[in-house]
Write an enzyme that holds these catalytic residues in place. Structure first.
Site, PDB file in Angstrom:
ATOM      1  N   ASP A  60      -7.798  -3.732  14.692  1.00 45.89           N
ATOM      2  CA  ASP A  60      -6.790  -3.117  13.807  1.00 45.89           C
ATOM      3  C   ASP A  60      -7.351  -1.947  12.986  1.00 45.89           C
ATOM      4  O   ASP A  60      -6.644  -1.409  12.129  1.00 45.89           O
ATOM      5  CB  ASP A  60      -6.244  -4.170  12.830  1.00 45.89           C
ATOM      6  N   GLU A  65      -5.299   2.784   6.184  1.00 44.65           N
ATOM      7  CA  GLU A  65      -4.659   2.777   4.862  1.00 44.65           C
ATOM      8  C   GLU A  65      -4.856   1.448   4.136  1.00 44.65           C
ATOM      9  O   GLU A  65      -4.889   1.406   2.898  1.00 44.65           O
ATOM     10  CB  GLU A  65      -3.164   3.058   4.994  1.00 44.65           C
ATOM     11  N   ASP A  66      -5.005   0.379   4.919  1.00 43.58           N
ATOM     12  CA  ASP A  66      -5.107  -0.940   4.282  1.00 43.58           C
ATOM     13  C   ASP A  66      -6.435  -1.176   3.579  1.00 43.58           C
ATOM     14  O   ASP A  66      -6.580  -2.151   2.842  1.00 43.58           O
ATOM     15  CB  ASP A  66      -4.868  -2.043   5.333  1.00 43.58           C
ATOM     16  N   ARG A  85      -9.435  -8.906   9.486  1.00 48.44           N
ATOM     17  CA  ARG A  85      -9.616  -7.493   9.119  1.00 48.44           C
ATOM     18  C   ARG A  85     -10.659  -7.314   8.012  1.00 48.44           C
ATOM     19  O   ARG A  85     -11.016  -6.174   7.700  1.00 48.44           O
ATOM     20  CB  ARG A  85      -8.259  -6.887   8.707  1.00 48.44           C
ATOM     21  N   ARG A 130      -0.224 -10.443   2.673  1.00 53.56           N
ATOM     22  CA  ARG A 130      -1.577  -9.858   2.683  1.00 53.56           C
ATOM     23  C   ARG A 130      -2.145  -9.627   1.274  1.00 53.56           C
ATOM     24  O   ARG A 130      -3.347  -9.687   1.071  1.00 53.56           O
ATOM     25  CB  ARG A 130      -1.551  -8.512   3.421  1.00 53.56           C
ATOM     26  N   HIS A 160       4.338  -5.162   4.902  1.00 52.66           N
ATOM     27  CA  HIS A 160       3.822  -4.539   3.680  1.00 52.66           C
ATOM     28  C   HIS A 160       4.965  -3.913   2.881  1.00 52.66           C
ATOM     29  O   HIS A 160       6.005  -3.572   3.450  1.00 52.66           O
ATOM     30  CB  HIS A 160       2.847  -3.404   4.035  1.00 52.66           C
ATOM     31  N   CYS A 247       0.107   3.972   7.690  1.00 47.70           N
ATOM     32  CA  CYS A 247      -1.026   3.062   7.971  1.00 47.70           C
ATOM     33  C   CYS A 247      -2.194   3.785   8.642  1.00 47.70           C
ATOM     34  O   CYS A 247      -3.341   3.359   8.526  1.00 47.70           O
ATOM     35  CB  CYS A 247      -0.603   1.930   8.906  1.00 47.70           C
TER      36      CYS A 247
HETATM   37  N1  GLY Z   1      -1.707  -4.823  12.947  1.00 51.59           N
HETATM   38  C1  GLY Z   1      -1.794  -4.417  11.612  1.00 51.59           C
HETATM   39  C2  GLY Z   1      -1.934  -5.543  10.685  1.00 51.59           C
HETATM   40  O1  GLY Z   1      -1.441  -6.612  10.994  1.00 51.59           O
HETATM   41  O2  GLY Z   1      -2.539  -5.431   9.658  1.00 51.59           O
END
Ligand code: GLY
Length: 252
Positions: A60, A65-66, A85, A130, A160, A247
């Site tokens: 991923d 951006e995350d 992640r 998240r 998100h 993202c």
């Molecule tokens: N595939 C992006 C996420 O789930 O964070």
């Protein structure tokens, strides 16, 4: 105005990332072509772009951006909410360190950058699958220390917060029609996105150009009528992996 962007090329195992979309697996070569087109548009917006190589441990990782929240004065390196992640943020910290003072989200806090929406000096923090309350608390403490305000908002039926709402500047939000009645957004001018075009609520304003995913005619028409300079981008392969336009880059 933004002057820099960071992106990360999708790896061959991109299709093994996390997704809730009940769509077919992305095609790797189409993914790469769409990513290259995205990078070109960012460069055409006048940004210096840093293109990081893929990391096979993190399918991923193109969704950079995350991993960070960037302001004029500092960066918050996040702690992504899905265990698979966690660790993506280390490379991003290394790249951002020369540019800004670094702050960090610490365990047990989790934050995905996709949940953080800035409008003026205010940050909306999405509480989602998240971003947890501890992550939001740590963010709030950091934002307050630098003179920013913040509020939290529950994220329902989407990954998100920014899956459903984007700030276009000049007090304008484009947002999923389900979010239009949210009292959090009552002081903004709103461009509603029809439920059937919900994916288009994640659009991206970069230096007076508006990037919009291709294939959402009602949203495009509304934006064009309002005079936005709309640039459409093919996003089909990223959508299959729950990713949107914002993202795919960090802008600063
Ligand atoms: N595939 C992006 C996420 O789930 O964070």
């Amino acid at each position: 105005m933004f002057t820099n962007a960071i992106v990360r090329t999708p790896g061959k195992n991109f299709n093994q990332g996390i997704t809730t979309a009940k769509l077919e697996k992305p095609d790797y070569f189409t993914t790469l072509r769409q990513h290259e087109a995205y990078c070109k548009v960012i460069e055409n917006c006048g940004l210096n772009i840093t293109i990081l190589p893929p990391d096979p441990d993190y399918p991923d990782c193109p969704f950079v951006e995350d991993t960070a929240v960037i302001t004029k004065n500092f960066v918050i390196i996040t702690r992504p909410g899905d265990k698979k992640r966690q660790g993506e943020e280390e490379k991003i910290e290394e790249v951002l360190r020369p540019f800004r003072k670094i702050e960090k989200i610490k365990s047990p806090g989790t934050v995905d950058g996709g949940d953080i929406l800035q409008a003026y000096n205010h940050f909306f923090i999405g509480l989602s699958c998240r971003t947890n309350t501890e992550g939001a608390k740590q963010l709030g403490i950091i934002f307050s220390r630098y003179g920013y305000t913040f509020s939290t908002i529950s994220v329902i039926n989407m990954l998100h917060l920014k899956s459903g709402v984007s700030y276009l500047g000049k007090n304008i939000l484009i947002l999923h029609e389900d979010l239009c009645s949210s009292k959090e957004f009552k002081s903004f001018i709103k461009i509603p996105v029809l439920k059937k075009e919900g994916y288009a609520a994640n659009s991206l304003m970069i230096n007076n150009r508006l990037l919009l995913p291709e294939g959402f005619p009602d949203t495009r028409k509304k934006l064009k009528e309002l005079g936005f300079p709309v640039y459409e981008l093919e996003m089909s392969e990223f959508r299959k992996m729950d990713g949107g336009l914002s993202c795919l880059s960090l802008r600063f």
